[in-house]
Design a protein around this motif. Structure first.
Motif, PDB file in Angstrom:
ATOM      1  N   SER A 191       0.840  -1.197   0.000  1.00 23.12           N
ATOM      2  CA  SER A 191       0.000   0.000   0.000  1.00 23.12           C
ATOM      3  C   SER A 191       0.873   1.244   0.000  1.00 23.12           C
ATOM      4  O   SER A 191       2.074   1.174   0.239  1.00 23.12           O
ATOM      5  CB  SER A 191      -0.912  -0.001   1.229  1.00 23.12           C
ATOM      6  N   PHE A 192       0.240   2.367  -0.273  1.00 25.01           N
ATOM      7  CA  PHE A 192       0.916   3.662  -0.313  1.00 25.01           C
ATOM      8  C   PHE A 192      -0.004   4.639   0.413  1.00 25.01           C
ATOM      9  O   PHE A 192      -1.000   5.090  -0.151  1.00 25.01           O
ATOM     10  CB  PHE A 192       1.117   4.044  -1.784  1.00 25.01           C
ATOM     11  N   GLY A 193       0.253   4.874   1.677  1.00 27.20           N
ATOM     12  CA  GLY A 193      -0.618   5.721   2.482  1.00 27.20           C
ATOM     13  C   GLY A 193      -1.968   5.057   2.736  1.00 27.20           C
ATOM     14  O   GLY A 193      -2.187   3.906   2.387  1.00 27.20           O
ATOM     15  N   ASN A 194      -2.844   5.810   3.353  1.00 28.62           N
ATOM     16  CA  ASN A 194      -4.165   5.297   3.706  1.00 28.62           C
ATOM     17  C   ASN A 194      -5.244   6.063   2.952  1.00 28.62           C
ATOM     18  O   ASN A 194      -5.060   7.221   2.604  1.00 28.62           O
ATOM     19  CB  ASN A 194      -4.411   5.472   5.199  1.00 28.62           C
TER      20      ASN A 194
ATOM     21  N   GLY B 168      -9.278   5.400   6.304  1.00 24.62           N
ATOM     22  CA  GLY B 168      -8.081   5.155   7.113  1.00 24.62           C
ATOM     23  C   GLY B 168      -7.447   3.804   6.827  1.00 24.62           C
ATOM     24  O   GLY B 168      -6.457   3.435   7.446  1.00 24.62           O
ATOM     25  N   GLU B 169      -8.003   3.042   5.881  1.00 19.54           N
ATOM     26  CA  GLU B 169      -7.429   1.736   5.536  1.00 19.54           C
ATOM     27  C   GLU B 169      -6.329   1.921   4.498  1.00 19.54           C
ATOM     28  O   GLU B 169      -6.344   2.883   3.726  1.00 19.54           O
ATOM     29  CB  GLU B 169      -8.518   0.822   4.950  1.00 19.54           C
ATOM     30  N   PRO B 170      -5.376   0.986   4.471  1.00 21.96           N
ATOM     31  CA  PRO B 170      -4.298   1.096   3.485  1.00 21.96           C
ATOM     32  C   PRO B 170      -4.833   1.235   2.055  1.00 21.96           C
ATOM     33  O   PRO B 170      -5.763   0.537   1.665  1.00 21.96           O
ATOM     34  CB  PRO B 170      -3.540  -0.226   3.655  1.00 21.96           C
TER      35      PRO B 170
END
Ligand code: SF4
Ligand code: SF4
Lengths: 597, 362
Positions: free
Chosen positions: B119-122, B127-129
């Motif tokens: 992942s790259f941030g949320n 708020g999930e990946p």
């Protein structure tokens, strides 16, 4: 706010805010740090460290030709890929029963020395130091910057900067003098690396059994002349770092608590001694202790062991908060080591990796990283050892053991003396690193430039010896071997940021099991099955906050300094701040910090 | 900047060679959250011809102003602050931009449930990946150009090898080999494990000159690689080729002779590294004692393993080298075709076909 204002002594009702920084790192994983901060009492109350990247080396290496292991595992890391190749070759050499020619060991050591100098320089000066540069300090602790402007730099005669603030300015990103020079130095030192190992990041000339690098006089003089071009830069770096870190203790009383952990350090040793090493398991204690960086486990300031056999047998890979299936009910690959000692089911030789992608849950499983621990036989604890970012543990272990005694580097029991020759501007200089009082953020960072000096000094010795051999016509760099039907091996080395081991099991001339354990899983591990937090989590959790900003414009510089002090496996900036914090709860008297020794 | 008899006039804008159409300013959005080691970003910082600082600071004439967003070099505060330009681009509010992807693209379709491979941030809402795949789906259709940096992003690379559990693949496998960015350019593939620093910078400079309207599109081959960099074989640039010609072969790695019998794939691999060296002309592979393991190729690594053995057909070609030169060239052409294709099991379907077996102990 003045810089010497003492922190509140009376506890106020907590004002808890959720704060997270994601993404942070990229190399071995995408790192995120999730915290709860009590702004009323200015401390971090809780910390979780999570990695959101899975790649699966230990899975897809199964069934491959074991000779390919070094070429494949290099690709684990885009900055210290050579450390993996080297470590893999060490493990393979044990499994194949082959001892490379001495000159190959020198060439490998020279490559690794260049790697340490390169990587620590770019990391410290272009990434870590951004947290201490003028622009950052102005944004987070303007009072400290004002004081830095008034404070003369004690070692100005060496580095040439008049005040502490002048040093801080020199580290401003893209514009500062030292920042720019460090980028150039990182190219020169990578050229040194390429002279020995062919290509940087993923070397081309390292093989199990030795190297393919052609030893010629210019191989070594090309390296030496580049090393001498950076020798004064190294002396100045040590002086500048000492000035700034000493200043921080003085300007912000209590800063020693930032990132402080119980002293639980691990170092697996680096720089083989070509006269002693034979890669046999049975003699591993002997040749391990002869390495030019001494392996060791240090607990509460005491050296528990520097025997690589003990170190090996104590390794445990735990689950608890990771996205994997347990392997404890599988058949073990290795029940006993070659000396007949029992090998635990949680040891890397017996690990099976079965990934189970799932939702991130901070109450349950939240990371792709497992939790490596070291089993302390005397106390029965599973220790969450850290590497101190690499240099801290290496210097500490070497100093305490007191075994290294060479023309340029001497370990004295409580310190290490490093002598660098005269450079273009500065005279011959002897530096002394002394064992610090704390394992904390500033000491992890301070150790780094000293280790750059250490690696440079060792390189001078390896060059002397390699040139001597070459002039005597001894140019053999590779030894042939047969891959056995069945065998096991282990390699111990130091990646730039700390402990690195590779464990290998061969069956029918193929890889039956392979487990590389780089430093990042040690440092970035999540809570294990016993609830013990990993080192980043432990170091951040309970640490005080000195930043002057409140929750709305909070940058988290103290937290990021701590995470970065471990060198989170990447050359990239550890990025800060995820947005305005969300106030969670306001509760009375949290009891954090109690678990910190 | 112009100089007239000892006086210097500093202009606000850097001067350009000629007036032309094109962009004055462009953003590079670099994402290294593929399955990668980030070695391509590290390699890039080794380039001196030109260096990335020179490009970013506007020291190379004829380029648009470049805003580079890459975590290594960004002075941004990071987190959401760092992600802001990516989010703006995904909303269509930042144009034009070049999307650079580093690392192979995992197959999310083989995962049941809420898990993710990378992942790259949320997601700002949940708020999930936020997966790499979601980012590519959002950004690639809006990008002016799309560049794949390194063999992982171009063809899948080491993480896509047989037995991998993530089903990962290269960017063109994911987007489709007929994908076209807004500029009309297909994915620009710069393979190399990692990228040779100058190869990458040269390609980037050409794409940027094209963006500025000062150059035609870069010439790419059928695997979308820059032709001038990957048009020749390793062998054609190797210092040891004279030994090959004389059928004088190294028996082990102690020798300066041709390494084909100890594992070098140089004759059929497209790469300029032996000629160019690794950085500033220093280092490389077969020229300095490293066998060529084909790290720039679509079929890397599987087709070249085990690396330390003589390539199949190597014996034949080394035996008959002198008398049958023409035949060899043809045979070699066939092998070159073979290694210039990716294994078919790299795809984005709902099935994992890499041969991974989670219970392989039994
Ligand atoms: S070493 Fe490799 S690239 Fe060089 S001549 Fe021999 S086969 Fe060709
Ligand atoms: S010569 Fe071969 S191994 Fe070296 S960079 Fe080129 S393709 Fe990769």
């Amino acid at each position: 706010m003045t810089t010497t204002e003492s922190r509140p002594t009376e506890r106020k009702p907590a004002q808890l805010v959720d704060m997270s920084w994601d993404p942070i790192t990229r190399i071995i994983g995408n790192l995120g740090i999730y915290t709860k901060i009590d702004f009323a009492n200015r401390e971090v109350v809780e910390c979780h460290s999570t990695s959101s990247l899975f790649r699966g080396y230990s899975v897809f290496m199964k069934g491959k030709d074991p000779r390919d292991a070094g070429f494949i595992t290099s690709r684990i890391c885009g900055i210290c890929g050579d450390n993996h190749t080297t470590c893999s070759n060490y493990a393979q050499q044990m499994a194949y029963g082959v001892k490379p020619p001495k000159l190959a060991e020198h060439i490998t050591n020279l490559g690794e020395a260049a790697e340490y100098i390169f990587d620590h320089t770019i990391f410290q000066d272009n990434l870590v130091f951004v947290d201490f540069c003028e622009a950052m300090v102005k944004a987070t602790n303007p009072g400290v910057l004002a004081r830095a402007e008034r404070t003369a730099a004690p070692r100005g005669d060496i580095h040439g900067y008049r005040t502490i603030a002048d040093i801080m300015k020199a580290f401003n990103p893209f514009e500062g003098e030292v920042y720019k020079e460090a980028l150039k130095v990182s190219r020169i030192t990578r050229e040194m690396f390429c002279l020995m190992e062919g290509r940087h990041v993923h070397p081309s000339t390292l093989y199990p059994g030795g190297v393919g690098t052609m030893p010629q006089p210019n191989t070594f003089t090309d390296y030496l002349s580049r090393l001498m071009r950076v020798i004064d830069f190294i002396k100045k770096a040590v002086a500048m770092n000492d000035d700034v870190f000493d200043f921080f203790y003085e300007a912000l009383p209590g800063y020693e608590e930032v990132g402080k952990r119980r002293i639980l350090l691990g170092c697996w040793g680096a720089f083989q001694n070509p006269d002693v090493v034979d890669y046999r398991y049975a003699t591993m204690n002997e040749w391990g202790r002869a390495m030019y960086v001494t392996p060791g486990v240090i607990v509460d300031g005491q050296l528990v062991t520097n025997n690589l056999i003990d170190i090996n047998l104590g390794l445990r890979i735990m689950l608890g908060s990771s996205f994997y299936e347990d392997w404890v009910n599988e058949e073990p690959f290795v029940t006993h080591d070659p000396l007949g000692n029992p090998v635990d089911m949680r040891h890397p030789w017996n690990q099976t990796t079965v990934p189970v992608p799932q939702k991130r849950d901070f109450e349950g499983n939240y990371s792709w990283v497992m939790s490596p621990r070291w089993y302390h036989p005397a106390t029965g604890e599973h220790l969450a050892l850290d590497t101190g970012g690499g240099p801290l543990a290496r210097l500490w272990s070497t100093a305490l053991s007191g075994l290294v005694d060479t023309p340029y580097v001497k370990a004295t029991g409580g310190a290490i003396r490093i002598t660098l020759p005269r450079g273009e501007k500065l005279p011959e200089t002897t530096l002394e690193w002394r064992i610090p009082k704390w394992s904390n953020t500033l000491e992890r960072d301070r150790a780094r430039p000293y280790f750059i000096a250490y690696a440079a000094a060792m390189a001078l010795q390896f060059l002397d010896e390699a040139m001597g051999m070459l002039r005597n016509g001894d140019t053999k760099v590779y030894e042939n071997f047969e891959v056995p039907d069945e065998s096991i091996g282990c390699g111990f080395h130091e990646a730039v940021r700390g402990v690195l081991s590779h464990h290998l099991v061969i069956r029918d001339k193929k890889i039956a099991n392979y487990h590389p354990y780089p430093p990042t899983p040690w440092n970035a591990s999540p809570r294990d099955i016993y609830g013990t937090p990993g080192p980043y989590e432990d170091a951040v959790q309970g640490q005080p906050i000195f930043e002057e900003n409140g929750p709305d414009d909070f940058k988290g510089v103290d937290i990021m300094r701590t995470v970065r002090s471990f060198d989170p496996c990447l050359p990239c900036g550890v990025h800060m701040y995820m947005g305005k914090g969300k106030t969670l709860t306001t509760v009375h008297s949290p009891t954090y910090g109690a678990n910190h020794g | 900047m112009t100089t007239q008899s000892g006086t210097t006039e500093v202009q606000g804008e850097p001067s350009r060679a000629e007036a032309r159409e094109g962009f004055d300013e462009i953003t590079i959005l670099w994402i290294s959250e593929g399955m990668s080691c980030d070695g391509d970003t590290v390699s890039l910082t080794a380039a001196g011809q030109p260096s990335i600082e020179d490009v970013v600071l506007g020291l190379i004439p004829g380029l648009p102003k470049v805003n580079l967003v890459n975590k290594v070099l960004s002075p941004s505060l990071g987190g959401e602050d760092f992600l802001a330009p990516y989010r703006a681009a995904a909303r269509g509010e930042l144009e034009p931009f070049i999307l650079v992807i580093e690392g192979s693209i995992p197959n999310q379709n083989i995962i049941e449930g809420d898990g993710y491979w990378t992942s790259f941030g949320n997601h700002p809402d949940t708020g999930e990946p936020q997966t790499l795949n979601e980012w590519i789906d959002d950004l690639a259709p809006r990008a002016w150009a799309v560049v794949a940096a390194g063999t992982c992003a171009t063809f899948g690379g080491i993480h896509a090898m047989a037995g991998n559990p993530t089903g990962c693949m290269g960017l063109a496998d994911y987007l489709g080999w007929d994908f076209k960015a807004r500029s009309g350019l297909p994915v620009v593939n710069v393979p190399g494990c990692p990228i040779q620093p100058e190869n990458f910078m040269e390609t980037l400079v050409w794409v940027l000159q094209h963006a500025a309207g000062g150059a035609p599109p870069p010439p790419l081959d059928h695997m979308l690689r820059p032709q001038w960099l990957f048009g020749k074989t390793v062998h054609e640039g190797c210092d040891r080729a004279a030994y090959y010609e004389q059928a004088d072969f190294a028996r082990d790695y102690n020798s300066p002779k041709c390494q084909v019998k100890v594992g070098c794939w140089g004759p059929v691999v497209n790469c300029n590294v032996p000629k160019r060296g690794w950085m500033a002309g220093i280092g490389g592979c077969p020229n300095v004692g490293g066998i060529c393991i084909g790290c720039t190729m679509p079929s890397f690594p599987d087709a070249f393993m085990p690396f330390m053995d003589e390539p199949p057909g190597g014996t034949l070609s080394t035996m008959v080298i002198r008398p049958y030169g023409a035949v060899i060239r043809r045979l070699r052409g066939l092998t070159n075709d073979m290694v210039n294709h990716e294994p078919r099991w790299r795809h984005n379907k709902r099935k994992l076909t890499s041969g991974y077996d989670p219970h392989w102990r039994a």
